[in-house]
Design a protein around this motif. Structure first.
Motif, short mmCIF file in Angstrom:
data_model
loop_
_atom_site.label_atom_id
_atom_site.label_comp_id
_atom_site.label_asym_id
_atom_site.label_seq_id
_atom_site.Cartn_x
_atom_site.Cartn_y
_atom_site.Cartn_z
N HIS A 1 -3.79 -1.31 7.34
CA HIS A 1 -2.67 -2.16 6.92
C HIS A 1 -2.70 -3.50 7.65
N TRP B 1 -12.30 -0.01 2.88
CA TRP B 1 -11.07 0.78 2.78
C TRP B 1 -11.12 1.66 1.53
N THR C 1 -1.77 -2.62 0.37
CA THR C 1 -2.05 -1.97 1.65
C THR C 1 -1.46 -2.74 2.81
N SER C 2 -1.47 -4.07 2.68
CA SER C 2 -1.00 -4.89 3.80
C SER C 2 0.49 -4.70 4.08
N TRP D 1 -4.97 -4.03 -4.35
CA TRP D 1 -4.99 -2.96 -3.34
C TRP D 1 -4.90 -3.54 -1.93
N LEU E 1 -0.68 5.00 4.85
CA LEU E 1 -2.11 4.89 4.51
C LEU E 1 -2.75 6.26 4.35
N LYS F 1 2.01 -1.61 3.79
CA LYS F 1 2.33 -0.20 4.07
C LYS F 1 2.44 0.06 5.56
N PRO G 1 -2.11 8.82 -2.58
CA PRO G 1 -1.85 7.42 -2.22
C PRO G 1 -0.76 6.80 -3.08
N PRO H 1 4.32 0.10 -2.09
CA PRO H 1 4.72 0.54 -0.74
C PRO H 1 6.13 1.13 -0.75
#
Lengths: 313, 276
Positions: free
Chosen positions: B242, A145, B31-32, B27, B39, B34, B44, B48
Motif C-alpha cells: 500500500h 504486486w 491499493t494505495s 489496481w 492487502l 488500502k 481481494p 478500499p
C-alpha cells in the motif's frame, strides 16, 4: 538531359575576392560554432567511450585496483569459454524474440480492432497508450504486486478456476513471463498507434476494388493490408528488437536476474560484472560483443528493408 | 450476421481490452488507499474499505521523497534546457549553415542513435569518476545534454522554413543568434514543444543512468528512491505494497497530468514523426 557545363573558368584573385573568401571563412566558422557544442558532447559521451571500451576490453582492469595490464584477447576468451555466456545470450534472444513477436502481434490486433474514427474509440485508444509513458520502474512495482505469490491478484484469479497458485517470480520457467508481461503491457499502445497510422495510409481504392471482385475481409488482410503495412512492420521490428535487447529495469526491480540466472539478460550481466564484481575489463569485452550484435542486427534489417519490403508506388 | 451486430461485438471487445489495459493503473491507485491488513484478505477487494489518505503521508516519510523529487526536477530541467538549446543550435547549423564536412558530421550525429547508453555506461562511469563527477548533478545531466533524435527532427523542421526568412533577418542586421531565436525558433515551436514533452517524460522516468551514476541517499532520484524503499522492506513487501503503491502514484502523477493535457499533441506527433 542537358549537361551542365563542366569546365569553369578559374576566378581571378583580386583584393576584393580575397576579402570575400576570408569573410566566407568566418561565416562558415560561425555556422560550425553552432553545431560544435552538440558535436563535442556526442564525441565525449558517445564516440570516445566506444573507443575507450574497446581499449579497456583488452586489459585486466578491475575498478578496485589502480593497476591495469594489457592482456590481449583474454577477456574475450574467458567469456566464450564460460557456459553462462551462452545461457545469457539464449535468455536475451528468447526474451527479445517473444517480446517483439507478441508486442507486434497484439499491437497489430489492437490497431485493427481500434481502427474506428469515433470519439469514444479515440478515448479508449488514449487509455491503451497511457502505459507507454509510465516509468518502467513503477510498472514493474505494480506487476510485482499482481504476480505476488501469496496475495497477488493473478493467483487469486486463477484460484477461482481451481488452479493452484504459481510462484511466478521464483520459478525459473515463469519468471521471464513476468518481465514479458510488463514490457508488452507498456509497449502495445505505441505499436498500435504506429500500425494505425500505417493502416490509414493505405489507399481505400485498393479495398474497394477487391471488394467488387468479391474478396472477403480476411483475404484483404492477407493480400492488401499486411503487405502494404510491411514498412511499418519493419520499422517496429527494428526499433522493438533493439530496445528489447537492452532489457534491464524490469529485471533489476522484479527478478535480479534470478531465479537460477533464468532472467539474466546481457545488459544485466554487464551491469553485474562491472558494478558488483568490478571486472571492468571483462564487462567491457561483453559491451563490445553486445554492441557488435546490435550493429549486425541493424545492418541485416536495413538490407532486408531494401530487398523485401513492399513500398507503394 | 448483420453489420450492426458486428459493430456491437467490436465495441464490447474494444471496451474489454481497454479495461484490461488500464486495470494495472486502477489496481495501483486502489491499493494505495488500502490498509496493510486489507492487502492480505483471502478475497481481494476492488474498492478500499476506507480510503486511507494517511498512506500518502506515511509513504512520504518512509523515505526522503521530498529530496528525491527535488533531485528529479533538477535533473529533468537541466537535461531539458541543454537538450533543447543545443539541438536548436545544431539543427540550425546542419539545416541552414554551410561549413566544410557539414553533411558528414550530420551522419555522425545520426549514427549516435545506434549507440544505446547500455554500451557507453562503463567507460563513462570511469571517465566521470576520474573527473570526480560521480554522485553530482553533472553526472546526471551533462552526458544527456544532446539528443541526436531532437537534432534530427528539428533539422527537418528548419529545412522546411524558407531561406528568405533568414535573408530578411540578415537585411535587418540581425545576428545569427537573433535570427535563430527570434524568428526560426518560434516557427518551429510545435516540434520543440513535442520534443520537450518527450524529453521531460524520459528523464523523469529514467532509472538506469541515475542508479549507476549516484550512490548517496541525497542524490537519488524518485525512480531509484522507490526501488531502494522496496528493497528496504524485501521479504515483507506484501505488508507494504500500500505504501509502495502510494509512492508510485505520487511519482507518476506529473506524467499522467502532462499526458492528459498534451495527449492529442503527443499522439499526433508520435504517429507522424517516427518514420518519415
Amino acid at each position: 538531359m542537358k549537361q551542365a557545363p563542366a569546365a569553369r573558368t578559374k576566378p581571378k584573385v583580386s583584393m576584393a575576392s580575397k576579402a570575400s573568401i576570408s569573410r566566407r571563412r568566418i561565416e562558415s566558422l560561425k555556422d560550425f560554432s553552432f553545431a560544435a557544442p552538440a558535436l563535442l558532447i556526442l564525441g565525449v559521451f558517445i564516440y570516445y567511450p566506444l573507443l575507450f571500451s574497446l581499449y579497456i576490453s583488452f586489459t585486466n582492469w578491475n575498478m578496485t585496483r589502480p593497476m591495469k595490464k594489457f592482456i590481449g584477447f583474454e577477456n574475450y576468451d574467458r567469456l566464450v569459454s564460460d557456459p553462462l555466456f551462452y545461457k545469457v545470450l539464449r535468455i536475451t534472444f528468447t526474451y527479445t524474440a517473444l517480446d517483439v513477436f507478441l508486442t507486434l502481434a497484439i499491437g497489430l490486433g489492437l490497431a485493427l480492432l481500434f481502427n474506428v474514427s469515433k470519439r469514444f474509440y479515440n478515448f479508449m485508444r488514449t487509455g491503451i497508450f497511457m502505459p507507454y509513458y509510465i516509468s518502467m520502474v513503477i510498472a514493474s512495482m505494480v506487476f510485482l504486486w499482481i504476480f505476488n505469490n501469496q496475495y497477488g491478484l493473478l493467483n487469486k484469479f486463477i484460484g477461482v478456476f481451481g488452479m493452484d497458485p504459481v510462484n511466478w517470480l521464483q520459478n525459473p520457467n515463469t519468471a521471464i513471463w513476468t518481465l514479458l508481461a510488463v514490457s508488452i503491457w507498456k509497449g502495445v499502445g505505441f505499436t498500435m498507434l504506429i500500425f494505425l497510422s500505417g493502416l490509414r495510409s493505405i489507399p481505400l481504392e485498393y479495398f474497394e476494388a477487391s471488394s467488387l471482385d468479391g474478396a472477403n475481409k480476411f483475404w484483404q488482410f492477407l493480400h492488401i493490408t499486411f503487405p502494404l503495412l510491411s514498412p511499418t512492420t519493419l520499422f517496429l521490428l527494428i526499433t522493438n528488437f533493439i530496445s528489447s535487447m537492452q532489457v534491464f529495469q524490469s529485471i533489476d526491480i522484479m527478478t535480479n536476474g534470478g531465479p537460477l540466472d533464468s532472467t539474466k539478460a546481457i545488459v544485466y550481466w554487464i551491469y553485474e560484472m562491472a558494478f558488483v564484481n568490478f571486472r571492468t575489463g571483462r564487462a567491457s569485452a561483453l559491451v563490445i560483443i553486445f554492441f557488435l550484435i546490435i550493429i549486425v542486427l541493424t545492418a541485416v534489417q536495413m538490407i532486408l528493408t531494401k530487398k523485401k519490403v513492399h513500398y507503394e508506388g | 450476421m448483420s453489420s450492426k451486430t458486428w459493430k456491437t461485438i467490436r465495441l464490447i471487445a474494444a471496451i474489454l481490452v481497454t479495461l484490461i489495459m488500464i486495470f494495472p493503473v486502477y489496481w495501483m491507485v486502489i491499493t494505495s488507499f488500502k490498509t496493510s491488513n486489507e492487502l492480505r484478505l483471502a478475497v481481494p477487494t476492488f474498492w478500499p474499505e476506507t480510503f486511507m489518505w494517511s498512506n500518502y503521508a506515511e509513504a512520504f516519510q518512509a523515505a526522503p521523497f521530498g529530496r528525491y523529487a527535488v533531485n528529479t526536477v533538477i535533473q529533468t530541467v537541466g537535461i531539458l534546457f541543454l537538450q533543447i538549446n543545443l539541438a536548436i543550435m545544431a539543427a540550425y547549423a546542419f539545416a541552414k549553415g554551410s561549413f566544410p564536412g557539414r553533411d558528414k558530421l550530420f551522419l555522425l550525429v545520426l549514427a549516435a542513435l545506434i549507440v544505446p547508453e547500455q554500451v557507453t555506461f562503463v567507460p563513462v562511469y570511469v571517465m566521470l569518476s576520474n573527473l570526480r563527477w560521480i554522485d553530482t548533478f553533472y553526472a546526471l545531466i551533462v552526458p544527456h545534454a544532446v539528443s541526436a533524435y531532437t537534432i534530427f527532427l528539428l533539422r527537418q523542421t528548419f529545412k522546411s522554413i524558407s531561406n528568405d526568412v533568414i535573408e530578411a533577418g540578415k537585411v535587418d542586421g540581425a545576428s545569427r543568434f537573433q535570427t535563430l531565436y527570434r524568428i526560426l525558433t518560434p516557427m518551429a515551436f510545435p516540434t520543440i514543444a513535442t520534443m520537450a514533452i518527450l524529453t521531460f517524460i524520459s528523464s523523469w522516468n529514467s532509472y538506469f543512468w541515475p542508479l549507476i551514476m549516484t550512490n548517496s541517499n541525497d542524490m537519488r532520484v524518485l525512480t531509484v528512491g522507490i526501488a531502494m524503499m522496496r528493497d528496504s522492506v524485501a521479504g515483507d513487501e506484501a505488508l507494504n505494497f500500500h505504501l509502495i503503491m502510494a509512492a508510485s502514484v505520487m511519482i507518476i502523477l506529473p506524467i499522467v497530468l502532462i499526458f492528459v493535457l498534451a495527449q492529442k499533441h503527443i499522439i499526433t506527433a508520435m504517429s507522424n514523426s517516427t518514420f518519415k
